[in-house]
Design a protein around this motif. Structure first.
Motif, short mmCIF file in Angstrom:
data_model
loop_
_atom_site.label_atom_id
_atom_site.label_comp_id
_atom_site.label_asym_id
_atom_site.label_seq_id
_atom_site.Cartn_x
_atom_site.Cartn_y
_atom_site.Cartn_z
N ARG A 12 -82.90 -94.17 -9.72
CA ARG A 12 -82.87 -92.73 -10.01
C ARG A 12 -81.61 -92.10 -9.41
O ARG A 12 -80.95 -91.26 -10.04
CB ARG A 12 -84.11 -92.04 -9.44
N ILE A 13 -81.28 -92.51 -8.19
CA ILE A 13 -80.09 -91.97 -7.52
C ILE A 13 -78.83 -92.35 -8.29
O ILE A 13 -77.93 -91.53 -8.50
CB ILE A 13 -80.02 -92.47 -6.06
N GLU A 14 -78.77 -93.60 -8.74
CA GLU A 14 -77.60 -94.06 -9.49
C GLU A 14 -77.45 -93.30 -10.79
O GLU A 14 -76.34 -92.96 -11.21
CB GLU A 14 -77.72 -95.56 -9.76
N LEU A 15 -78.56 -93.01 -11.46
CA LEU A 15 -78.52 -92.26 -12.71
C LEU A 15 -78.04 -90.83 -12.47
O LEU A 15 -77.23 -90.29 -13.25
CB LEU A 15 -79.90 -92.25 -13.36
N ASN A 16 -78.53 -90.22 -11.39
CA ASN A 16 -78.17 -88.83 -11.10
C ASN A 16 -76.73 -88.69 -10.62
O ASN A 16 -76.09 -87.66 -10.84
CB ASN A 16 -79.12 -88.25 -10.05
N GLY A 17 -76.22 -89.71 -9.94
CA GLY A 17 -74.84 -89.67 -9.50
C GLY A 17 -74.60 -88.89 -8.23
O GLY A 17 -73.46 -88.52 -7.92
N HIS A 18 -75.66 -88.61 -7.48
CA HIS A 18 -75.51 -87.92 -6.20
C HIS A 18 -76.69 -88.28 -5.30
O HIS A 18 -77.71 -88.78 -5.77
CB HIS A 18 -75.45 -86.40 -6.39
N VAL A 55 -94.24 -81.68 -1.21
CA VAL A 55 -93.69 -81.55 -2.55
C VAL A 55 -92.18 -81.84 -2.54
O VAL A 55 -91.65 -82.53 -3.43
CB VAL A 55 -93.95 -80.13 -3.11
N SER A 56 -91.51 -81.35 -1.51
CA SER A 56 -90.07 -81.60 -1.38
C SER A 56 -89.79 -83.09 -1.27
O SER A 56 -88.81 -83.60 -1.84
CB SER A 56 -89.52 -80.87 -0.15
N LYS A 57 -90.64 -83.79 -0.54
CA LYS A 57 -90.49 -85.24 -0.39
C LYS A 57 -90.56 -85.93 -1.74
O LYS A 57 -89.80 -86.88 -2.01
CB LYS A 57 -91.57 -85.77 0.55
N LEU A 58 -91.45 -85.48 -2.61
CA LEU A 58 -91.57 -86.06 -3.94
C LEU A 58 -90.32 -85.79 -4.78
O LEU A 58 -89.85 -86.64 -5.52
CB LEU A 58 -92.81 -85.51 -4.65
N PHE A 59 -89.77 -84.58 -4.66
CA PHE A 59 -88.54 -84.24 -5.38
C PHE A 59 -87.41 -85.16 -4.92
O PHE A 59 -86.61 -85.64 -5.75
CB PHE A 59 -88.15 -82.79 -5.14
N VAL A 60 -87.32 -85.41 -3.62
CA VAL A 60 -86.28 -86.28 -3.09
C VAL A 60 -86.49 -87.70 -3.60
O VAL A 60 -85.54 -88.41 -3.95
CB VAL A 60 -86.26 -86.25 -1.55
N ASP A 61 -87.74 -88.13 -3.67
CA ASP A 61 -88.04 -89.47 -4.18
C ASP A 61 -87.59 -89.59 -5.64
O ASP A 61 -87.23 -90.67 -6.10
CB ASP A 61 -89.54 -89.74 -4.06
N ALA A 62 -87.61 -88.47 -6.35
CA ALA A 62 -87.16 -88.45 -7.74
C ALA A 62 -85.63 -88.39 -7.85
O ALA A 62 -85.08 -88.43 -8.95
CB ALA A 62 -87.77 -87.26 -8.48
#
Length: 214
Positions: free
Chosen positions: A31-37, A103-110
């Protein structure tokens, strides 16, 4: 047999020991690689009227323009739904922040950069959210605005009501605010315009490698 759809909770409302974390098919790294940040929580804290939501949304717009995947969790918006059952007592404030932290933790996981705009007045609660996340994923942004300035702004008329005794447990009036002492980003909205404040946050993210180019 119970007709409840929630099989991880028994009829007494107690947690079940059978709940396990489900591993997703798409990994966090992918997910991180796809987002690029890099993902992170930008935790905006400050008094009511300090400019938390305004700065958080200005930062979010700048990040969006940089093609980052983001979201803003605003204190008022969250209390319309997820935390609609909570009051403003110290106990409910703690629960309010606990839920937002999860909830923030889940967003970060995404893989997202999530901005949260909450007074979050207590050191312990902000530290609790920090402890939920990996190192460098929690960025405390102290929106440091003097109480006198916040009262002059008073966009919702809340200080006036608090001074008149119409609102109880109001932070800065009859409820304490623990100002951050080691915030990663220290923003003074009384000395800068909104764009300058937002750029201060963006600059931090760039300098610390959160916004690596794709």
């Amino acid at each position: 047999m119970s007709n409840t759809p929630y099989q991880d909770v028994d009829v007494l409302g107690e947690k079940s020991t059978d709940v396990v974390w489900h591993l997703a098919s798409v990994s966090r790294t992918e997910r991180i690689e796809l987002n690029g940040h890099k993902p992170a929580v930008l935790w905006f804290t400050g008094l009511s009227g300090s400019g938390k939501s305004t700065v958080a949304n200005a930062v979010d717009k700048m990040l969006h323009d940089l093609n980052c995947k983001t979201y803003v969790l605003d204190g008022d918006n969250v209390r319309h739904g997820l935390n609609g059952d909570l009051s403003f007592t110290d106990t409910d404030r703690v629960e309010n922040i606990r839920r937002v932290g999860e909830v923030s933790k889940l967003f970060v996981d995404a893989g997202l950069i999530v901005s949260t705009a909450f007074i979050s007045p207590f050191h312990a609660d902000r530290d609790m959210v920090r402890s939920l996340l990996a190192k460098d994923e929690f960025i405390e942004v102290f929106i440091d605005t003097p109480l006198t300035v916040c009262e002059q702004r008073d966009p919702k008329g809340l200080y006036k009501k608090a001074r008149a005794g119409e609102i109880k447990h109001f932070t800065g009036i009859d409820s304490a605010y623990d100002a951050p002492t080691k915030a990663e980003i220290h923003v003074k909205t009384a000395d800068q315009d909104i764009e300058q404040c937002a750029l201060q946050v963006i600059t931090y993210l760039m300098e610390h490698g959160y916004l690596a180019s794709k």
